[in-house]
Design an enzyme around this catalytic site. Structure first.
Site, short mmCIF file in Angstrom:
data_model
loop_
_atom_site.label_atom_id
_atom_site.label_comp_id
_atom_site.label_asym_id
_atom_site.label_seq_id
_atom_site.Cartn_x
_atom_site.Cartn_y
_atom_site.Cartn_z
N GLY A 4 0.80 -1.37 -0.03
CA GLY A 4 0.07 0.04 0.10
C GLY A 4 0.82 1.30 -0.03
N GLU A 48 4.32 -6.23 1.13
CA GLU A 48 3.94 -6.74 0.05
C GLU A 48 3.87 -5.66 -0.94
OE1 GLU A 48 0.42 -8.92 1.04
OE2 GLU A 48 1.34 -10.78 1.70
N GLY A 105 3.78 -3.70 -4.49
CA GLY A 105 3.46 -4.12 -5.88
C GLY A 105 3.83 -2.60 -6.68
N ARG A 106 2.86 -1.56 -6.32
CA ARG A 106 2.93 -0.45 -6.81
C ARG A 106 3.91 0.29 -6.80
NH1 ARG A 106 -1.92 2.45 -7.74
NH2 ARG A 106 -2.91 1.26 -5.81
N ARG A 154 -7.98 2.96 -14.59
CA ARG A 154 -7.76 3.68 -13.17
C ARG A 154 -8.45 4.97 -13.25
NH1 ARG A 154 -3.65 4.79 -11.14
NH2 ARG A 154 -4.53 4.40 -8.92
N TYR A 158 -11.20 4.93 -10.57
CA TYR A 158 -10.82 5.32 -9.18
C TYR A 158 -10.74 6.99 -9.02
CZ TYR A 158 -8.91 0.58 -8.24
OH TYR A 158 -8.88 -0.72 -8.05
N CYS A 202 -15.86 4.14 -27.15
CA CYS A 202 -17.13 4.58 -27.36
C CYS A 202 -17.77 4.77 -25.96
CB CYS A 202 -18.00 3.70 -28.18
SG CYS A 202 -19.66 4.32 -28.86
N TYR A 253 -1.32 -1.86 -12.27
CA TYR A 253 -2.84 -1.89 -12.17
C TYR A 253 -3.08 -1.23 -13.60
CZ TYR A 253 -2.14 -3.22 -7.61
OH TYR A 253 -1.67 -3.61 -6.43
#
Length: 445
Positions: A257, A299, A301-302, A343, A347, A374, A404
């Site tokens: 995170g 953990e 990732g991003r 995203r 988001y 479209c 992501y």
């Protein structure tokens, strides 16, 4: 205030570490001109700076006391090449589906360094995890706990497990990616006592070996205090388990995170500082509780994949739209959009874009960068100031698209997924080829 110079800068905390704008205005990554990649591989195109990705793996390993304590979150972006890089840097890997497991194993990633997540794993997935000797399985429900015990017994194995705990932290993040408050699908509640009951059940299960607890406060978190508060609450459960069950759990997985910068106005979380504070705090809290401090696992990732990558688009049409009596907005359409980056639509995420084929020298104008789908919500950048001279044929790149984006890509409007290339030391290598119409038609019965 926006200036011509701003339009051509590449903010170092947003763009890959090896991104440079040359004297002729062309942007290179790892010595490779982005327009050349666009011409060779087509657009849209994901470009991964391999050395950037690897260096962020090493930064995480240094911050958290060794590569084995860092589990790359493959949901951010996973290919066989990515899995090999992670393996070569000594990190562990976390996966959340049977196919992510398959990709990792196909890359030769050691199953013993894989941790499996997911709130609804099912028999097939659980059996594959046990049969392949996956190191850790994170349990998410009482039903799953019983099912894994049954599957492991059938395979004649003892499976190491962690219990996913909801410590009740409201992370400062988007509602859809906050994962530690009570009213959401992941984990066992600390407040209700179900987390302790799950730990007790796992400890009593004949074919499960409880090695720790797991929590994850959310994604794109910039408030480091949330991590410490989560650790404090979960360590209270460690103390309860120790006193009531007589078990000292050796591991504490605090998830990922760690927020990154998507725009020049944002500042990424300083992971080294957070890690130092967090590890110190865990040691102090454990001592106060009279228990041994567990090894802290994380953990990210991003924070590894995100800044390492850019997406190149070719500009198509442009038009000026009158928003009201005294305002006009320039619309710039590119040849991708929500099929390769959902995203912003999902988001409300923001990005940083630059012309990468030349210097941009136009006057500042209100601009919206949109895709070719479209869908009126097919917007990559909603309302920012960009040069007025961006025009058809320019190559435009969005930074920090490594996490992501490809992982959440789709075939909306029958668009094919872009190619992915890695760059290093002046050369490029194809990681994933561009999909074709034949790929789409091959699924027809």
């Amino acid at each position: 205030m926006a200036t011509v110079e701003n339009f051509n800068e590449l903010p170092a905390h947003v763009w890959p570490r090896n991104a440079v704008r040359q004297e002729d205005g062309v942007v290179t990554v790892a010595g490779v001109p982005l327009p050349d990649l666009a011409e060779e591989y087509g657009t849209p195109l994901f470009v991964v700076d391999e050395d950037d990705f690897r260096s962020r793996c090493r930064d995480m390993a240094t911050a958290f006391g060794g590569p084995g304590n860092v589990h790359y979150a493959s949901k951010a972006f996973l290919t066989k090449t990515i899995a090999r890089w992670v393996d070569e840097e000594g990190l562990a890997l976390d996966i959340a589906s049977i196919n992510e497991l398959g990709i990792a194993l196909a890359a030769g990633f050691p199953a013993s360094r894989i941790t499996a997540h997911g709130n609804n794993k099912g028999v097939e997935f659980l059996r594959a995890l046990v049969q392949n000797g996956v190191g850790h399985v994170v349990l998410d429900s009482a039903q799953e706990l019983e099912l894994l015990d049954y599957v492991a017994a059938g395979e004649g194995k003892i499976q190491d497990v962690l219990i996913r705990v909801k410590p009740g932290i409201e992370a400062h993040t988007h509602e859809f990616i906050a994962t530690s408050h009570e009213d959401q699908k992941f984990g066992f509640s600390l407040a209700s006592g179900s987390a302790f009951e799950a730990a007790k059940a796992a400890n009593n299960a004949e074919n499960l070996n409880l090695v720790g607890l797991h929590c994850h406060v959310g994604s794109q978190v910039f408030d480091a205090e949330g991590f410490k508060l989560a650790a404090e609450r979960v360590l209270g459960l460690y103390s309860q388990i120790h006193s009531e069950l007589g078990v000292a759990l050796p591991e504490l997985d605090l998830g990922g995170g760690y927020g990154i910068a998507y725009t020049a106005a944002e500042e990424p979380l300083n992971v080294a500082e957070v890690a130092s504070d967090l590890l110190t705090a865990v040691g102090k809290m454990a001592a106060e509780l009279g228990i041994d401090a567990p090894t802290v696992l994380v953990e990210p990732g991003r924070a590894i994949a995100g800044p390492s990558t850019v997406t190149i688009y070719e500009v198509g049409t442009t038009k000026d739209v009158h928003v009201d009596d005294d305002k006009t907005r320039r619309y710039i359409a590119v040849d991708g959009g929500m099929s390769d980056n959902i995203r912003p639509a999902l988001y409300g995420s923001e990005y940083d874009a630059r012309v990468v084929s030349r210097f941009a020298e136009g006057d500042p104008v209100s601009t919206r960068i949109v895709g070719s789908h479209c869908e009126s919500g097919d917007i990559l950048i909603n309302d920012e100031i960009y040069p007025s001279d961006i025009t058809s044929g320019d190559f435009l790149a969005l930074a920090a698209t490594g996490a992501y984006c490809y992982a959440m890509s789709s075939r909306y409007n029958a668009f094919t997924r872009p190619a992915v290339v890695s760059v290093r030391a002046g050369s490029s290598r194809l990681m994933l080829r561009r999909e074709t119409l034949d790929d789409i038609l091959s699924l027809e019965a």
